[in-house]
Design a protein around this motif. Structure first.
Motif, PDB file in Angstrom:
ATOM      1  N   LEU A  54      -7.296  -1.956  -2.737  1.00  0.00           N
ATOM      2  CA  LEU A  54      -7.112  -2.231  -1.315  1.00  0.00           C
ATOM      3  C   LEU A  54      -8.471  -2.491  -0.677  1.00  0.00           C
ATOM      4  O   LEU A  54      -9.401  -1.692  -0.833  1.00  0.00           O
ATOM      5  CB  LEU A  54      -6.424  -1.052  -0.610  1.00  0.00           C
ATOM      6  N   GLN A  90      -3.209   3.941   0.391  1.00  0.00           N
ATOM      7  CA  GLN A  90      -3.094   3.967  -1.067  1.00  0.00           C
ATOM      8  C   GLN A  90      -2.483   5.284  -1.544  1.00  0.00           C
ATOM      9  O   GLN A  90      -1.618   5.289  -2.428  1.00  0.00           O
ATOM     10  CB  GLN A  90      -4.461   3.768  -1.713  1.00  0.00           C
ATOM     11  N   LEU A 148      -0.239   3.631  -4.548  1.00  0.00           N
ATOM     12  CA  LEU A 148      -0.539   2.291  -5.046  1.00  0.00           C
ATOM     13  C   LEU A 148      -1.704   2.321  -6.022  1.00  0.00           C
ATOM     14  O   LEU A 148      -2.681   3.046  -5.813  1.00  0.00           O
ATOM     15  CB  LEU A 148      -0.885   1.362  -3.874  1.00  0.00           C
ATOM     16  N   GLU A 203       3.955  -2.783  -7.013  1.00  0.00           N
ATOM     17  CA  GLU A 203       3.719  -1.622  -7.875  1.00  0.00           C
ATOM     18  C   GLU A 203       4.843  -1.483  -8.902  1.00  0.00           C
ATOM     19  O   GLU A 203       4.598  -1.231 -10.087  1.00  0.00           O
ATOM     20  CB  GLU A 203       3.609  -0.358  -7.025  1.00  0.00           C
ATOM     21  N   LYS A 255      -7.520   3.986   2.608  1.00  0.00           N
ATOM     22  CA  LYS A 255      -7.489   5.098   1.643  1.00  0.00           C
ATOM     23  C   LYS A 255      -6.198   5.913   1.805  1.00  0.00           C
ATOM     24  O   LYS A 255      -5.544   6.272   0.818  1.00  0.00           O
ATOM     25  CB  LYS A 255      -8.706   6.000   1.860  1.00  0.00           C
ATOM     26  N   SER A 261      -1.434  -1.118   7.097  1.00  0.00           N
ATOM     27  CA  SER A 261      -0.635  -0.041   6.505  1.00  0.00           C
ATOM     28  C   SER A 261       0.458   0.453   7.438  1.00  0.00           C
ATOM     29  O   SER A 261       1.374   1.156   7.019  1.00  0.00           O
ATOM     30  CB  SER A 261      -1.545   1.126   6.108  1.00  0.00           C
TER      31      SER A 261
END
Length: 274
Positions: free
Chosen positions: A189, A180, A185, A152, A177, A139
Motif C-alpha cells: 500500500l 492493511q 492485506l 487478496e 498502515k 481506506s
C-alpha cells in the motif's frame, strides 16, 4: 390527544429508522459480496419510505414537544441524513474520465510514493516483475475495501501469473498502515497524500464527496466514513504492467461503486502472457 401524537411520532420514527437500516444492511451485504447493483432499487425504495416516515414523525412531534421528541428527532435524523448522502454520492458516482496521461503500450512512468513503513517506493521496483497497480479512493471507501479484499482472495491466481499487487491512494501513511491491518492485506500500500502520482497518471477526481480515513469506522466488515467533505482523490483505476514495465491493460471505473469482477480480471491477466 397529546399522548396519541407522542405515540404516533415515536412509532413513525422507529418505522423510518428500521426501514432505512434494513435497506442499508441488505444493500451493503451485496457490496461486501461484490454484487453491487447498478441501480439499487430496493435500497432507494427503503430510503424513500424511511425518509417519508421520518418526516411524518418530525411533523407530529413538533405539534406537541416533549422529552420524547428528542428520541424522535434522533431516530428520524438517520434516514434523512443517509438519504441525502446517498442521493449526492449516487448522483456523483460517475467520475470525470478522459484525462489519462498513459495508455496501453506505454512504459510506466517514473513515480515515487511512500509505503506503510515510510520507505520510498519508486517505479524502478517494478522492473522484472509483473504488477497490478491499483489507484483507489481511500481506506474509508467500502467499494475500494471490497475490491482490494477480492485481490487478496485471488492471490493464488496472481501468484500463478507472477503478478505483484501495489495499491495507491491519497491516504496518509498511518491510515494506510491501519488499512492493511484492518483488511489483512498482503498488498503493497502506497501513500500519496499530495496526489502527486495520482495527478501524474491523470487519474484525479478533482472534487468528489469523500470520507476521512482517520475517522472511518467498520460495520459488518466494511469501512464507513464518519466525516465527509468534498476533496480531490483518485478515480478507481487498475493497470496491469508486464515485467518490462509496459502497460498491458487499463481499467477505469465508470461508476465508483462498480468495479471489475473476477472474470474480467482473469481475462486481463491473460494479456500478460500473450
Amino acid at each position: 390527544m397529546g399522548s396519541n401524537v407522542m405515540t404516533l411520532d415515536i412509532l413513525f420514527s422507529l418505522l423510518g429508522f428500521l426501514t432505512t437500516a434494513i435497506g442499508a444492511v441488505l444493500y451493503f451485504a451485496k457490496v461486501k459480496k461484490r454484487r453491487t447493483p447498478k441501480v439499487p432499487v430496493l435500497f432507494i425504495t427503503a430510503l424513500a419510505i424511511g425518509s417519508l416516515f421520518s418526516a411524518i414523525a418530525i411533523f407530529l412531534t413538533v405539534q406537541s414537544l416533549s422529552i420524547g421528541s428528542v428520541l424522535v428527532i434522533l431516530l428520524s435524523a438517520m434516514p434523512l441524513m443517509m438519504t441525502t448522502v446517498f442521493i449526492i454520492t449516487f448522483k456523483e458516482a460517475k467520475p470525470p474520465l478522459g484525462n489519462l496521461q498513459i495508455k496501453v503500450g506505454d512504459k510506466v512512468p517514473q513515480f515515487q510514493a511512500k509505503d506503510i513503513d515510510g520507505t520510498v517506493y519508486d517505479a524502478n521496483q517494478l522492473k522484472g516483475r509483473r504488477t497490478l497497480l491499483k489507484f483507489f479512493r481511500g481506506s474509508w471507501c467500502p467499494y475500494c475495501s471490497t475490491e482490494l479484499q477480492m485481490f487478496e482472495e485471488m492471490k493464488p491466481l496472481f501468484d500463478e501469473y507472477n503478478v505483484n499487487i501495489v495499491a495507491l491512494s491519497n491516504d496518509d501513511i498511518q491510515s494506510a498502515k491501519k488499512h492493511q491491518a484492518r483488511d489483512q492485506l498482503s498488498h503493497t500500500l502506497l501513500s500519496d497524500p499530495e496526489l502527486t502520482v495520482i495527478r501524474q497518471f491523470g487519474v484525479e477526481h478533482h472534487k468528489a464527496l469523500g470520507g476521512e480515513s482517520a475517522s472511518s469506522k467498520t460495520f459488518f466488515g466494511l469501512p464507513f466514513p464518519m466525516v465527509m467533505k468534498y476533496k480531490p482523490m483518485a478515480i478507481p483505476t487498475t493497470l496491469l504492467i508486464d515485467e518490462d514495465g509496459i502497460i498491458r491493460w487499463i481499467d477505469q471505473a465508470e461508476d465508483v461503486r462498480l468495479r471489475a469482477n473476477e472474470f474480467k480480471l482473469k481475462e486481463a491477466l491473460k494479456t500478460l502472457v500473450e
